[in-house]
Design a protein around this motif. Structure first.
Motif, PDB file in Angstrom:
ATOM      1  N   SER A  22       0.840  -1.184   0.000  1.00 34.18           N
ATOM      2  CA  SER A  22       0.000   0.000   0.000  1.00 34.18           C
ATOM      3  C   SER A  22       0.884   1.247   0.000  1.00 34.18           C
ATOM      4  O   SER A  22       2.094   1.170   0.237  1.00 34.18           O
ATOM      5  N   GLU A  23       0.263   2.401  -0.245  1.00 36.92           N
ATOM      6  CA  GLU A  23       1.038   3.641  -0.231  1.00 36.92           C
ATOM      7  C   GLU A  23       1.661   3.885   1.129  1.00 36.92           C
ATOM      8  O   GLU A  23       2.805   4.332   1.236  1.00 36.92           O
ATOM      9  N   ALA A  24       0.908   3.592   2.195  1.00 34.17           N
ATOM     10  CA  ALA A  24       1.430   3.788   3.551  1.00 34.17           C
ATOM     11  C   ALA A  24       2.610   2.859   3.815  1.00 34.17           C
ATOM     12  O   ALA A  24       3.608   3.252   4.428  1.00 34.17           O
ATOM     13  N   GLN A  25       2.514   1.612   3.338  1.00 32.64           N
ATOM     14  CA  GLN A  25       3.606   0.669   3.528  1.00 32.64           C
ATOM     15  C   GLN A  25       4.843   1.093   2.749  1.00 32.64           C
ATOM     16  O   GLN A  25       5.969   0.993   3.244  1.00 32.64           O
ATOM     17  N   GLU A  26       4.635   1.573   1.537  1.00 35.79           N
ATOM     18  CA  GLU A  26       5.763   2.074   0.755  1.00 35.79           C
ATOM     19  C   GLU A  26       6.409   3.261   1.465  1.00 35.79           C
ATOM     20  O   GLU A  26       7.636   3.384   1.518  1.00 35.79           O
ATOM     21  N   ARG A  27       5.579   4.121   2.036  1.00 36.52           N
ATOM     22  CA  ARG A  27       6.103   5.293   2.752  1.00 36.52           C
ATOM     23  C   ARG A  27       6.934   4.862   3.964  1.00 36.52           C
ATOM     24  O   ARG A  27       7.970   5.454   4.268  1.00 36.52           O
ATOM     25  N   ALA A  28       6.478   3.797   4.632  1.00 35.46           N
ATOM     26  CA  ALA A  28       7.214   3.306   5.799  1.00 35.46           C
ATOM     27  C   ALA A  28       8.626   2.913   5.411  1.00 35.46           C
ATOM     28  O   ALA A  28       9.602   3.259   6.100  1.00 35.46           O
ATOM     29  N   PHE A  29       8.775   2.203   4.288  1.00 29.07           N
ATOM     30  CA  PHE A  29      10.095   1.768   3.873  1.00 29.07           C
ATOM     31  C   PHE A  29      10.937   2.932   3.354  1.00 29.07           C
ATOM     32  O   PHE A  29      12.157   2.949   3.525  1.00 29.07           O
ATOM     33  N   GLU A  30      10.289   3.910   2.750  1.00 27.32           N
ATOM     34  CA  GLU A  30      11.040   5.044   2.214  1.00 27.32           C
ATOM     35  C   GLU A  30      11.467   6.023   3.302  1.00 27.32           C
ATOM     36  O   GLU A  30      12.598   6.509   3.314  1.00 27.32           O
ATOM     37  N   GLU A  31      10.548   6.319   4.238  1.00 24.04           N
ATOM     38  CA  GLU A  31      10.784   7.393   5.200  1.00 24.04           C
ATOM     39  C   GLU A  31      11.221   6.909   6.583  1.00 24.04           C
ATOM     40  O   GLU A  31      11.971   7.609   7.273  1.00 24.04           O
ATOM     41  N   LEU A  32      10.743   5.746   7.000  1.00 22.60           N
ATOM     42  CA  LEU A  32      10.992   5.304   8.369  1.00 22.60           C
ATOM     43  C   LEU A  32      12.084   4.238   8.475  1.00 22.60           C
ATOM     44  O   LEU A  32      12.729   4.110   9.512  1.00 22.60           O
ATOM     45  N   ALA A  33      12.277   3.469   7.400  1.00 19.97           N
ATOM     46  CA  ALA A  33      13.272   2.395   7.442  1.00 19.97           C
ATOM     47  C   ALA A  33      14.685   2.885   7.759  1.00 19.97           C
ATOM     48  O   ALA A  33      15.424   2.186   8.463  1.00 19.97           O
ATOM     49  N   PRO A  34      15.110   4.064   7.280  1.00 22.60           N
ATOM     50  CA  PRO A  34      16.468   4.495   7.626  1.00 22.60           C
ATOM     51  C   PRO A  34      16.728   4.547   9.128  1.00 22.60           C
ATOM     52  O   PRO A  34      17.871   4.346   9.565  1.00 22.60           O
ATOM     53  N   PHE A  35      15.685   4.810   9.924  1.00 24.02           N
ATOM     54  CA  PHE A  35      15.861   4.816  11.379  1.00 24.02           C
ATOM     55  C   PHE A  35      15.586   3.451  11.984  1.00 24.02           C
ATOM     56  O   PHE A  35      16.378   2.930  12.781  1.00 24.02           O
ATOM     57  N   TYR A  36      14.467   2.836  11.622  1.00 24.26           N
ATOM     58  CA  TYR A  36      14.009   1.640  12.316  1.00 24.26           C
ATOM     59  C   TYR A  36      14.604   0.330  11.801  1.00 24.26           C
ATOM     60  O   TYR A  36      14.803  -0.609  12.573  1.00 24.26           O
ATOM     61  N   LEU A  37      14.856   0.224  10.516  1.00 21.62           N
ATOM     62  CA  LEU A  37      15.224  -1.056   9.917  1.00 21.62           C
ATOM     63  C   LEU A  37      16.739  -1.187   9.787  1.00 21.62           C
ATOM     64  O   LEU A  37      17.376  -0.407   9.071  1.00 21.62           O
ATOM     65  N   PHE A  38      17.302  -2.169  10.481  1.00 21.25           N
ATOM     66  CA  PHE A  38      18.737  -2.409  10.397  1.00 21.25           C
ATOM     67  C   PHE A  38      19.055  -3.033   9.041  1.00 21.25           C
ATOM     68  O   PHE A  38      18.455  -4.029   8.642  1.00 21.25           O
ATOM     69  N   ASP A  39      19.998  -2.454   8.345  1.00 20.58           N
ATOM     70  CA  ASP A  39      20.363  -2.896   6.998  1.00 20.58           C
ATOM     71  C   ASP A  39      21.307  -4.088   7.108  1.00 20.58           C
ATOM     72  O   ASP A  39      22.468  -3.953   7.490  1.00 20.58           O
ATOM     73  N   VAL A  40      20.790  -5.269   6.772  1.00 25.02           N
ATOM     74  CA  VAL A  40      21.547  -6.503   6.942  1.00 25.02           C
ATOM     75  C   VAL A  40      22.281  -6.868   5.655  1.00 25.02           C
ATOM     76  O   VAL A  40      21.672  -6.914   4.582  1.00 25.02           O
ATOM     77  N   ALA A  41      23.564  -7.141   5.764  1.00 21.65           N
ATOM     78  CA  ALA A  41      24.301  -7.690   4.627  1.00 21.65           C
ATOM     79  C   ALA A  41      23.835  -9.128   4.411  1.00 21.65           C
ATOM     80  O   ALA A  41      23.744  -9.914   5.351  1.00 21.65           O
ATOM     81  N   ARG A  42      23.506  -9.481   3.168  1.00 22.54           N
ATOM     82  CA  ARG A  42      22.924 -10.787   2.867  1.00 22.54           C
ATOM     83  C   ARG A  42      23.980 -11.815   2.481  1.00 22.54           C
ATOM     84  O   ARG A  42      25.076 -11.478   2.069  1.00 22.54           O
ATOM     85  N   ASP A  43      23.544 -13.080   2.585  1.00 20.46           N
ATOM     86  CA  ASP A  43      24.374 -14.181   2.136  1.00 20.46           C
ATOM     87  C   ASP A  43      23.774 -14.690   0.834  1.00 20.46           C
ATOM     88  O   ASP A  43      23.694 -13.969  -0.150  1.00 20.46           O
ATOM     89  N   VAL A  44      23.255 -15.926   0.799  1.00 19.68           N
ATOM     90  CA  VAL A  44      22.790 -16.502  -0.456  1.00 19.68           C
ATOM     91  C   VAL A  44      21.300 -16.311  -0.704  1.00 19.68           C
ATOM     92  O   VAL A  44      20.817 -16.613  -1.782  1.00 19.68           O
ATOM     93  N   ALA A  45      20.560 -15.840   0.288  1.00 25.48           N
ATOM     94  CA  ALA A  45      19.121 -15.641   0.123  1.00 25.48           C
ATOM     95  C   ALA A  45      18.753 -14.252   0.620  1.00 25.48           C
ATOM     96  O   ALA A  45      19.487 -13.646   1.405  1.00 25.48           O
ATOM     97  N   PHE A  46      17.589 -13.750   0.181  1.00 22.61           N
ATOM     98  CA  PHE A  46      17.213 -12.381   0.528  1.00 22.61           C
ATOM     99  C   PHE A  46      17.022 -12.207   2.026  1.00 22.61           C
ATOM    100  O   PHE A  46      17.279 -11.132   2.572  1.00 22.61           O
ATOM    101  N   THR A  47      16.560 -13.250   2.718  1.00 22.99           N
ATOM    102  CA  THR A  47      16.360 -13.148   4.167  1.00 22.99           C
ATOM    103  C   THR A  47      17.534 -13.712   4.954  1.00 22.99           C
ATOM    104  O   THR A  47      17.454 -13.859   6.170  1.00 22.99           O
ATOM    105  N   SER A  48      18.619 -14.059   4.282  1.00 20.33           N
ATOM    106  CA  SER A  48      19.782 -14.614   4.966  1.00 20.33           C
ATOM    107  C   SER A  48      20.627 -13.488   5.554  1.00 20.33           C
ATOM    108  O   SER A  48      20.431 -12.304   5.278  1.00 20.33           O
ATOM    109  N   VAL A  49      21.578 -13.892   6.377  1.00 18.64           N
ATOM    110  CA  VAL A  49      22.510 -12.957   7.016  1.00 18.64           C
ATOM    111  C   VAL A  49      23.929 -13.358   6.617  1.00 18.64           C
ATOM    112  O   VAL A  49      24.325 -14.516   6.789  1.00 18.64           O
ATOM    113  N   HIS A  50      24.674 -12.410   6.103  1.00 21.30           N
ATOM    114  CA  HIS A  50      26.053 -12.720   5.740  1.00 21.30           C
ATOM    115  C   HIS A  50      26.830 -13.105   6.999  1.00 21.30           C
ATOM    116  O   HIS A  50      26.658 -12.480   8.059  1.00 21.30           O
ATOM    117  N   PRO A  51      27.668 -14.134   6.923  1.00 22.21           N
ATOM    118  CA  PRO A  51      28.384 -14.598   8.123  1.00 22.21           C
ATOM    119  C   PRO A  51      29.204 -13.525   8.824  1.00 22.21           C
ATOM    120  O   PRO A  51      29.449 -13.624  10.026  1.00 22.21           O
TER     121      PRO A  51
END
Length: 241
Positions: A22-51
């Motif tokens: 939704s527009e609100a959800q898109e706004r959350a990722f655009e405007e709020l993610a820089p503060f709230y969402l920790f940017d994880v380096a990935r491994d082999v899958a999108f939800t994976s965590v680089h070692p």
């Protein structure tokens, strides 16, 4: 010649689904993610965590404070309530569903919950490598997917091997709190954790008392409405070595 990379050694406890945001959800990722969402380096899958990826709580939260981690935070109702009620504790929500992450960010922003961060990643990888050892004072697992069909139970999060992963992230004396409305999963959780040398029961009797720090959510009410009993468990991390 290098060895081929293993996609994942264990089945994950979720099936990642995508849908139109939704527009609100898109706004959350655009405007709020820089503060709230920790940017994880990935491994082999999108939800994976680089070692080599690390989340250092003191750097992320800007202070040193007790850390509570919720695995499968859904839309964030429980962890936002806890974060606003406990400003002296830091909270980390681990979730893979983007709609839930968006809702959590939107509601956290409205509640001015500045002691909350989110991670979009497979939970065992967060506990086993992303967090420093002994970083968490509590780990919460409330109403994980029960995978109630027999052929799917291998996907359950709490299964043999998981206690060691959770114990790594917990400080000595830290508490692992669980709740489910599926009896057979509750029995499995209890059996697996009773057998884990890293943990000891933090309750008397057959089941733990309902954790008073868990707010009643629509998900829990739904289970009660369907006539399912809610069962809580609590285990304490025994001292290392």
């Amino acid at each position: 010649m290098s060895e081929p990379r293993t996609f994942r050694e264990e089945p994950v406890s979720f099936v990642r689904r995508s849908g139109r945001m939704s527009e609100a959800q898109e706004r959350a990722f655009e405007e709020l993610a820089p503060f709230y969402l920790f940017d994880v380096a990935r491994d082999v899958a999108f939800t994976s965590v680089h070692p080599e990826a690390r989340l250092e709580p003191a750097s992320v939260y800007g202070r040193t404070a007790p850390l509570t981690v919720e695995i499968g935070s859904g839309q964030g109702h429980a962890i936002i309530a806890a974060a606003t009620a406990n400003p002296d504790t830091d909270f980390l929500a681990v979730e893979v569903f983007r709609a839930g992450l968006a809702r959590t960010m939107l509601d956290a922003d409205k509640a001015d919950a500045r002691n909350l961060r989110l991670v979009e990643a497979n939970a065992p990888e967060v506990l086993s490598t992303l967090l420093p050892e002994a970083a968490a004072s509590e780990v919460w697992i409330f109403f994980p997917d029960p995978w109630h069909k027999k052929r799917h139970t291998k996907r359950r999060l709490v299964r043999p091997g998981f206690p060691e992963t959770a114990a790594r992230a917990l400080a000595d004396g830290g508490v692992l709190r669980l709740a489910t409305d599926w009896e057979d999963y509750a029995l499995q959780m209890r059996e697996v954790l009773d057998d884990a040398p890293e943990f000891e029961r933090a309750f008397d009797g057959e089941w733990a008392e309902r954790f008073d720090g868990r707010v009643m959510t629509a998900f829990e009410r739904k289970g009660i409405t369907k006539g399912r009993d809610i069962r809580d468990l609590a285990y304490r991390r025994v001292p290392r070595g």
